[in-house]
Scaffold this motif. Structure first.
Motif, PDB file in Angstrom:
ATOM      1  N   LEU A  24      38.513  50.917  43.191  1.00  0.00           N
ATOM      2  CA  LEU A  24      38.132  50.464  41.865  1.00  0.00           C
ATOM      3  C   LEU A  24      36.750  49.832  41.896  1.00  0.00           C
ATOM      4  O   LEU A  24      36.274  49.389  42.947  1.00  0.00           O
ATOM      5  CB  LEU A  24      39.146  49.446  41.337  1.00  0.00           C
ATOM      6  CG  LEU A  24      40.609  49.881  41.304  1.00  0.00           C
ATOM      7  CD1 LEU A  24      41.459  48.782  40.704  1.00  0.00           C
ATOM      8  CD2 LEU A  24      40.780  51.175  40.536  1.00  0.00           C
ATOM      9  N   TYR A  93      49.009  45.146  29.013  1.00  0.00           N
ATOM     10  CA  TYR A  93      48.442  45.615  30.270  1.00  0.00           C
ATOM     11  C   TYR A  93      48.130  44.433  31.172  1.00  0.00           C
ATOM     12  O   TYR A  93      47.317  43.579  30.824  1.00  0.00           O
ATOM     13  CB  TYR A  93      47.181  46.406  29.941  1.00  0.00           C
ATOM     14  CG  TYR A  93      46.506  47.120  31.074  1.00  0.00           C
ATOM     15  CD1 TYR A  93      47.212  47.623  32.159  1.00  0.00           C
ATOM     16  CD2 TYR A  93      45.129  47.336  31.035  1.00  0.00           C
ATOM     17  CE1 TYR A  93      46.573  48.302  33.179  1.00  0.00           C
ATOM     18  CE2 TYR A  93      44.474  48.020  32.050  1.00  0.00           C
ATOM     19  CZ  TYR A  93      45.201  48.503  33.119  1.00  0.00           C
ATOM     20  OH  TYR A  93      44.566  49.178  34.135  1.00  0.00           O
ATOM     21  N   LEU A  98      46.991  45.483  36.863  1.00  0.00           N
ATOM     22  CA  LEU A  98      46.595  46.726  36.195  1.00  0.00           C
ATOM     23  C   LEU A  98      47.757  47.707  36.073  1.00  0.00           C
ATOM     24  O   LEU A  98      47.659  48.898  36.417  1.00  0.00           O
ATOM     25  CB  LEU A  98      45.412  47.368  36.914  1.00  0.00           C
ATOM     26  CG  LEU A  98      44.148  46.507  37.039  1.00  0.00           C
ATOM     27  CD1 LEU A  98      43.014  47.308  37.663  1.00  0.00           C
ATOM     28  CD2 LEU A  98      43.725  45.936  35.690  1.00  0.00           C
ATOM     29  N   GLN A 152      52.057  54.072  35.429  1.00  0.00           N
ATOM     30  CA  GLN A 152      51.332  53.723  34.216  1.00  0.00           C
ATOM     31  C   GLN A 152      52.059  54.265  32.992  1.00  0.00           C
ATOM     32  O   GLN A 152      52.874  55.191  33.097  1.00  0.00           O
ATOM     33  CB  GLN A 152      49.916  54.323  34.253  1.00  0.00           C
ATOM     34  CG  GLN A 152      49.080  53.865  35.420  1.00  0.00           C
ATOM     35  CD  GLN A 152      48.663  52.409  35.334  1.00  0.00           C
ATOM     36  OE1 GLN A 152      48.540  51.850  34.256  1.00  0.00           O
ATOM     37  NE2 GLN A 152      48.426  51.794  36.479  1.00  0.00           N
ATOM     38  N   THR A 156      47.947  52.598  29.226  1.00  0.00           N
ATOM     39  CA  THR A 156      47.308  51.922  30.363  1.00  0.00           C
ATOM     40  C   THR A 156      46.664  52.908  31.324  1.00  0.00           C
ATOM     41  O   THR A 156      45.682  52.586  32.002  1.00  0.00           O
ATOM     42  CB  THR A 156      48.315  51.064  31.148  1.00  0.00           C
ATOM     43  OG1 THR A 156      49.347  51.904  31.691  1.00  0.00           O
ATOM     44  CG2 THR A 156      48.938  50.007  30.265  1.00  0.00           C
ATOM     45  N   TYR A 160      43.179  52.268  33.122  1.00  0.00           N
ATOM     46  CA  TYR A 160      43.079  52.227  34.575  1.00  0.00           C
ATOM     47  C   TYR A 160      42.039  53.233  35.068  1.00  0.00           C
ATOM     48  O   TYR A 160      41.271  52.960  36.000  1.00  0.00           O
ATOM     49  CB  TYR A 160      44.435  52.516  35.212  1.00  0.00           C
ATOM     50  CG  TYR A 160      44.443  52.332  36.713  1.00  0.00           C
ATOM     51  CD1 TYR A 160      44.554  51.073  37.276  1.00  0.00           C
ATOM     52  CD2 TYR A 160      44.326  53.423  37.565  1.00  0.00           C
ATOM     53  CE1 TYR A 160      44.551  50.896  38.657  1.00  0.00           C
ATOM     54  CE2 TYR A 160      44.323  53.264  38.939  1.00  0.00           C
ATOM     55  CZ  TYR A 160      44.435  51.995  39.478  1.00  0.00           C
ATOM     56  OH  TYR A 160      44.423  51.824  40.838  1.00  0.00           O
ATOM     57  N   SER A 163      38.598  52.068  35.438  1.00  0.00           N
ATOM     58  CA  SER A 163      38.313  51.175  36.564  1.00  0.00           C
ATOM     59  C   SER A 163      38.001  51.923  37.857  1.00  0.00           C
ATOM     60  O   SER A 163      37.595  51.313  38.843  1.00  0.00           O
ATOM     61  CB  SER A 163      39.510  50.234  36.807  1.00  0.00           C
ATOM     62  OG  SER A 163      39.798  49.470  35.655  1.00  0.00           O
TER      63      SER A 163
END
Length: 268
Positions: A24, A93, A98, A152, A156, A160, A163
């Protein structure tokens, strides 16, 4: 399966959620209060508007701090006359892990209605799916399902994705996606195909290009006809996506962006 304009948009956007641990970026790509608005069209006909809104408030859910993120969609023009859509997809979230702590969707598409809330328990790798009455939203049914670790949801997953450090990926890399949707784990794949500079309302913007890989069906005329452009900066906001569907080309473009955390990658 019933497919509205927003359902098609959601199919493209929400297949991009990652459940695996990729490298990330050091800084989060968004902040509380971020607001994005996109407009969809088929040919020259305006079809729908979709907004992405991160709340200004941090909520506590399951004793975890969370952003409340809402995606709202509504049809416009002639589409609103024949098959009006008013959809709300939302999530809480987790700001540190995350992952989703709670997901909900309230669907109004013509006469079709669907309301549900998902309660995630990541310690037990399970989720409680509650079905609500289509009009009163009173509880009608609840079922528990096993889920992959740190899965997820359909909202989300996209945040994500933003990121992910794309500088650590190679062109052609295919990333496996795990989301939980419609009472089951739904794995998808997405290919990182490179970088482009595209024209937008904000000027020429650097972008990363992604192609979701989905099975051919009656909606899409050919395989791999979806293409997504995200800003090639720390924001990774959606700039545009395009899909070849049975009635022509569906195009969705960013029209408004407020409270971005980082400068947009506009080419001077």
């Amino acid at each position: 399966m019933r497919r509205s304009i927003f359902s098609i948009c959601a199919l493209v956007f929400f297949q991009l959620g990652f459940s695996q641990s990729y490298q990330l970026t050091e800084d989060m790509p968004f902040k509380a209060g971020e607001f994005l608005e996109m407009k969809a069209s088929i040919g020259f006909i305006k079809a729908a508007e979709v907004s992405f809104n991160v709340s200004n408030i941090i909520y506590s859910v399951n004793d975890h701090p969370t952003w409340k993120i809402d995606i709202n969609a509504k049809t416009s023009g002639m589409f609103d006359l024949f098959s009006p859509v008013r959809d709300n997809w939302g999530t809480y979230y987790d700001t540190t892990k995350l992952i989703p702590q709670r997901f909900y969707r309230y669907i109004r598409e013509g006469r079709f209605r669907k309301n549900e809330i998902l309660y995630f328990d990541h310690d037990k790798d399970s989720v409680l799916v509650t079905k609500l009455h289509k009009e009163t939203k009173k509880l009608e049914k609840r079922e528990e399902y096993a889920i992959p670790h740190n899965v997820q949801d359909m909202v989300t997953g996209y945040y994500y994705l933003r990121s992910i450090d794309f500088d650590k990926l190679n062109v052609g890399d295919i990333i496996t996606v795990n989301t939980f949707f419609d009472e089951k784990e739904q794995p998808f794949r997405v290919k990182f195909t490179g970088r482009e500079v595209i024209k937008t309302k904000f000027g020429k913007v650097k972008s990363v290009v992604l192609v979701p890989i989905i099975e051919k069906d009656s909606l899409f005329e050919e395989d791999n006809t979806l293409k997504v452009w995200l800003s090639d900066d720390l924001n990774k906001i959606p700039l545009k996506f395009q899909a070849k569907i049975y009635v022509g080309y569906l195009r969705v473009e960013l029209k408004k962006a407020k409270n971005l955390k980082h400068p947009m990658a506009v080419v001077q």
